[in-house]
Design a protein around this motif. Structure first.
Motif, PDB file in Angstrom:
ATOM      1  N   ASP A 152       0.875  -1.170   0.000  1.00 30.00           N
ATOM      2  CA  ASP A 152       0.000   0.000   0.000  1.00 30.00           C
ATOM      3  C   ASP A 152       0.914   1.222   0.000  1.00 30.00           C
ATOM      4  O   ASP A 152       2.142   1.097   0.122  1.00 30.00           O
ATOM      5  N   PHE A 153       0.309   2.402  -0.134  1.00 31.80           N
ATOM      6  CA  PHE A 153       1.115   3.631  -0.038  1.00 31.80           C
ATOM      7  C   PHE A 153       1.028   4.248   1.362  1.00 31.80           C
ATOM      8  O   PHE A 153       1.752   5.179   1.680  1.00 31.80           O
ATOM      9  N   ASN A 154       0.128   3.709   2.192  1.00 31.97           N
ATOM     10  CA  ASN A 154      -0.031   4.197   3.559  1.00 31.97           C
ATOM     11  C   ASN A 154       0.884   3.384   4.477  1.00 31.97           C
ATOM     12  O   ASN A 154       0.523   2.311   4.953  1.00 31.97           O
ATOM     13  N   GLU A 155       2.075   3.902   4.724  1.00 31.13           N
ATOM     14  CA  GLU A 155       3.073   3.138   5.468  1.00 31.13           C
ATOM     15  C   GLU A 155       2.691   2.939   6.933  1.00 31.13           C
ATOM     16  O   GLU A 155       3.007   1.904   7.523  1.00 31.13           O
ATOM     17  N   ASP A 156       1.985   3.899   7.511  1.00 32.59           N
ATOM     18  CA  ASP A 156       1.553   3.747   8.908  1.00 32.59           C
ATOM     19  C   ASP A 156       0.619   2.558   9.059  1.00 32.59           C
ATOM     20  O   ASP A 156       0.764   1.738   9.981  1.00 32.59           O
ATOM     21  N   SER A 157      -0.327   2.445   8.127  1.00 30.66           N
ATOM     22  CA  SER A 157      -1.254   1.323   8.151  1.00 30.66           C
ATOM     23  C   SER A 157      -0.523   0.008   7.898  1.00 30.66           C
ATOM     24  O   SER A 157      -0.792  -1.002   8.554  1.00 30.66           O
ATOM     25  N   LEU A 158       0.422   0.026   6.962  1.00 28.13           N
ATOM     26  CA  LEU A 158       1.209  -1.175   6.652  1.00 28.13           C
ATOM     27  C   LEU A 158       1.963  -1.674   7.881  1.00 28.13           C
ATOM     28  O   LEU A 158       1.974  -2.877   8.164  1.00 28.13           O
ATOM     29  N   LYS A 159       2.581  -0.760   8.604  1.00 21.10           N
ATOM     30  CA  LYS A 159       3.364  -1.141   9.793  1.00 21.10           C
ATOM     31  C   LYS A 159       2.478  -1.804  10.847  1.00 21.10           C
ATOM     32  O   LYS A 159       2.852  -2.830  11.434  1.00 21.10           O
ATOM     33  N   LYS A 160       1.302  -1.235  11.084  1.00 22.99           N
ATOM     34  CA  LYS A 160       0.383  -1.789  12.086  1.00 22.99           C
ATOM     35  C   LYS A 160      -0.066  -3.191  11.692  1.00 22.99           C
ATOM     36  O   LYS A 160      -0.081  -4.116  12.509  1.00 22.99           O
ATOM     37  N   LEU A 161      -0.426  -3.348  10.416  1.00 30.10           N
ATOM     38  CA  LEU A 161      -0.900  -4.652   9.947  1.00 30.10           C
ATOM     39  C   LEU A 161       0.234  -5.672   9.908  1.00 30.10           C
ATOM     40  O   LEU A 161       0.040  -6.854  10.195  1.00 30.10           O
ATOM     41  N   SER A 162       1.426  -5.206   9.572  1.00 32.55           N
ATOM     42  CA  SER A 162       2.599  -6.083   9.549  1.00 32.55           C
ATOM     43  C   SER A 162       2.872  -6.655  10.940  1.00 32.55           C
ATOM     44  O   SER A 162       3.148  -7.851  11.097  1.00 32.55           O
ATOM     45  N   GLU A 163       2.767  -5.796  11.953  1.00 36.59           N
ATOM     46  CA  GLU A 163       2.978  -6.244  13.332  1.00 36.59           C
ATOM     47  C   GLU A 163       1.841  -7.151  13.799  1.00 36.59           C
ATOM     48  O   GLU A 163       2.064  -8.160  14.464  1.00 36.59           O
ATOM     49  N   GLN A 164       0.616  -6.806  13.424  1.00 35.34           N
ATOM     50  CA  GLN A 164      -0.549  -7.577  13.869  1.00 35.34           C
ATOM     51  C   GLN A 164      -0.561  -8.991  13.302  1.00 35.34           C
ATOM     52  O   GLN A 164      -0.870  -9.955  14.017  1.00 35.34           O
ATOM     53  N   TYR A 165      -0.188  -9.119  12.008  1.00 35.78           N
ATOM     54  CA  TYR A 165      -0.293 -10.419  11.348  1.00 35.78           C
ATOM     55  C   TYR A 165       1.063 -11.088  11.101  1.00 35.78           C
ATOM     56  O   TYR A 165       1.115 -12.219  10.622  1.00 35.78           O
ATOM     57  N   THR A 203       6.111  -0.678   0.073  1.00 35.92           N
ATOM     58  CA  THR A 203       5.406   0.368  -0.682  1.00 35.92           C
ATOM     59  C   THR A 203       5.763   0.281  -2.161  1.00 35.92           C
ATOM     60  O   THR A 203       5.467   1.193  -2.930  1.00 35.92           O
ATOM     61  N   ASP A 204       6.385  -0.816  -2.555  1.00 38.17           N
ATOM     62  CA  ASP A 204       6.781  -1.058  -3.948  1.00 38.17           C
ATOM     63  C   ASP A 204       5.996  -2.272  -4.466  1.00 38.17           C
ATOM     64  O   ASP A 204       6.231  -3.397  -4.036  1.00 38.17           O
ATOM     65  N   ALA A 205       5.069  -2.039  -5.379  1.00 41.88           N
ATOM     66  CA  ALA A 205       4.219  -3.114  -5.880  1.00 41.88           C
ATOM     67  C   ALA A 205       5.027  -4.199  -6.585  1.00 41.88           C
ATOM     68  O   ALA A 205       4.710  -5.389  -6.480  1.00 41.88           O
ATOM     69  N   LYS A 206       6.083  -3.806  -7.282  1.00 44.54           N
ATOM     70  CA  LYS A 206       6.914  -4.799  -7.980  1.00 44.54           C
ATOM     71  C   LYS A 206       7.576  -5.745  -6.986  1.00 44.54           C
ATOM     72  O   LYS A 206       7.680  -6.950  -7.214  1.00 44.54           O
ATOM     73  N   GLU A 207       8.028  -5.205  -5.874  1.00 43.08           N
ATOM     74  CA  GLU A 207       8.625  -6.038  -4.831  1.00 43.08           C
ATOM     75  C   GLU A 207       7.583  -6.976  -4.228  1.00 43.08           C
ATOM     76  O   GLU A 207       7.869  -8.140  -3.937  1.00 43.08           O
ATOM     77  N   ALA A 208       6.367  -6.468  -4.071  1.00 43.25           N
ATOM     78  CA  ALA A 208       5.302  -7.262  -3.443  1.00 43.25           C
ATOM     79  C   ALA A 208       4.979  -8.513  -4.245  1.00 43.25           C
ATOM     80  O   ALA A 208       4.747  -9.582  -3.679  1.00 43.25           O
ATOM     81  N   ILE A 209       4.963  -8.412  -5.561  1.00 41.08           N
ATOM     82  CA  ILE A 209       4.541  -9.563  -6.377  1.00 41.08           C
ATOM     83  C   ILE A 209       5.698 -10.489  -6.734  1.00 41.08           C
ATOM     84  O   ILE A 209       5.463 -11.589  -7.245  1.00 41.08           O
ATOM     85  N   GLU A 210       6.918 -10.083  -6.450  1.00 43.47           N
ATOM     86  CA  GLU A 210       8.084 -10.903  -6.792  1.00 43.47           C
ATOM     87  C   GLU A 210       8.013 -12.263  -6.091  1.00 43.47           C
ATOM     88  O   GLU A 210       7.923 -12.347  -4.871  1.00 43.47           O
ATOM     89  N   LYS A 258      -1.628  -5.585 -15.163  1.00 49.13           N
ATOM     90  CA  LYS A 258      -0.554  -5.601 -16.171  1.00 49.13           C
ATOM     91  C   LYS A 258       0.798  -5.861 -15.511  1.00 49.13           C
ATOM     92  O   LYS A 258       1.661  -6.510 -16.099  1.00 49.13           O
ATOM     93  N   LEU A 259       0.963  -5.369 -14.292  1.00 47.34           N
ATOM     94  CA  LEU A 259       2.200  -5.608 -13.549  1.00 47.34           C
ATOM     95  C   LEU A 259       2.376  -7.098 -13.251  1.00 47.34           C
ATOM     96  O   LEU A 259       3.497  -7.618 -13.234  1.00 47.34           O
ATOM     97  N   CYS A 260       1.250  -7.773 -13.050  1.00 48.69           N
ATOM     98  CA  CYS A 260       1.279  -9.207 -12.715  1.00 48.69           C
ATOM     99  C   CYS A 260       1.389 -10.104 -13.952  1.00 48.69           C
ATOM    100  O   CYS A 260       1.858 -11.247 -13.849  1.00 48.69           O
ATOM    101  N   ALA A 261       0.940  -9.608 -15.089  1.00 49.07           N
ATOM    102  CA  ALA A 261       0.861 -10.431 -16.299  1.00 49.07           C
ATOM    103  C   ALA A 261       2.227 -11.012 -16.668  1.00 49.07           C
ATOM    104  O   ALA A 261       3.208 -10.278 -16.808  1.00 49.07           O
TER     105      ALA A 261
END
Length: 315
Positions: free
Chosen positions: A34-47, A53-60, A79-82
């Protein structure tokens, strides 16, 4: 080996997808994006999942990607996933336009990808039972009603693509392809906020679909008239009732006595989002669950949506 999944977008719906995917033993959430890093950090810790914040890294290295970003971005992320990811789940609608949806379909076929569209109502246990009941009946007409006051988070999409598209998919799911559409609607703040459409199916049945963001009461219902029954499906309360004619007889003073039977059909409780992702994971693993809303479902629902919007805009 568990399916390695990446989730693109962790807004309100994305958080729900993360909650469910984290529960499944056959899934490893390898990244959330996501682009909301604060939300990402909270969810990362929770789960306990990595974030980026890089979509290409996420799908690698992902076996599957779940796209839960705004509708206007679905096409770009797909298209990034294709050619890189074999399995993609895209929240409804498949894309912002039919043209984009057709391009997604072409790319998926070119790269041998499985695509599931997020029509969650197909996994509503009431719809599951309704589909089973209708398999042995001739549908004459189905009425679909879906109303909800405008959410503050919806600012860029009309009621047809936001709410009605769920029932357009269900109409196609229950009654088959549509050959003719008659529709009208009303606007609020520049967007279509009320829409009503009559769909004529190739098999001769009719679907009347109504969606409103101008109505205070939340409603999600389907009423089906068949050759021998009337079926009332309440999607929020998870209730399914069938009314049938049970007997008729002749008497001297009353030529015909007709009695009717009201049958409450059992609906087994089940979280629709869980069932939806269980079907997606099964497909990722090479199985073929029935009634999964595939890419063709996403394309056809958008085709009918655009027919409806064209009539409303030209009225």
């Amino acid at each position: 080996m568990p399916i390695k999944a990446a989730i693109l977008g962790v807004g309100n719906m994305g958080k729900n997808h993360l909650r469910i995917l984290s529960m499944l033993k056959d899934v490893e959430v390898k990244h959330i994006f996501d682009f909301n890093e604060d939300s990402l950090k909270k969810l990362s810790e929770q789960y306990g999942v990595p974030y980026t914040t890089d979509a290409k890294e996420a799908i690698e290295g992902a076996d599957a990607v779940v796209i839960v970003t705004p509708t206007s971005t679905h096409f770009e992320y797909f298209k990034l996933c294709a050619g890189k990811v074999k399995n993609v789940f895209i929240e409804k609608p498949l894309a912002e336009t039919l043209e984009e949806a057709l391009e997604i379909k072409a790319l998926a076929e070119q790269h041998g990808m499985f695509v599931q569209c997020g029509f969650i109502e197909r996994f509503n246990p009431v719809v599951t039972e309704l589909k089973r009941v209708l398999e042995s009946k001739q549908v004459l007409n189905a009425d679909f009603t879906r109303t909800n006051r405008l959410s503050s988070r919806i600012t860029d999409v009309d009621v047809v693509l936001d709410l009605m598209i769920h029932d357009i998919d269900l109409a196609l799911f229950l009654n088959g392809p549509v050959e003719k559409v008659v529709a009208y609607g009303q606007r609020e703040n520049g967007l279509v906020a009320f829409a009503s459409a009559l769909l004529q199916h190739e098999n001769g049945s009719l679907s009347r679909v109504l969606a409103s963001r101008m109505t205070e009461k939340k409603m999600r219902s389907i009423q089906v008239t068949t050759a021998d029954a009337y079926i009332d499906a309440e999607l929020v309360k998870k209730e399914l009732v069938m009314h049938t004619q049970s007997s008729h007889s002749k008497e001297e003073d009353r030529p015909y006595v007709v009695s009717s039977l009201e049958q409450q059909i059992q609906v087994v409780p089940q979280e629709a989002l869980l069932s939806e992702h269980q079907a997606f994971v099964a497909s990722c693993m090479g199985n073929s669950p029935v009634n999964v809303p595939d890419i063709e479902s996403g394309v056809e629902s958008l085709r009918v949506s655009e027919m409806i919007l064209e009539q409303i805009n030209n009225a």
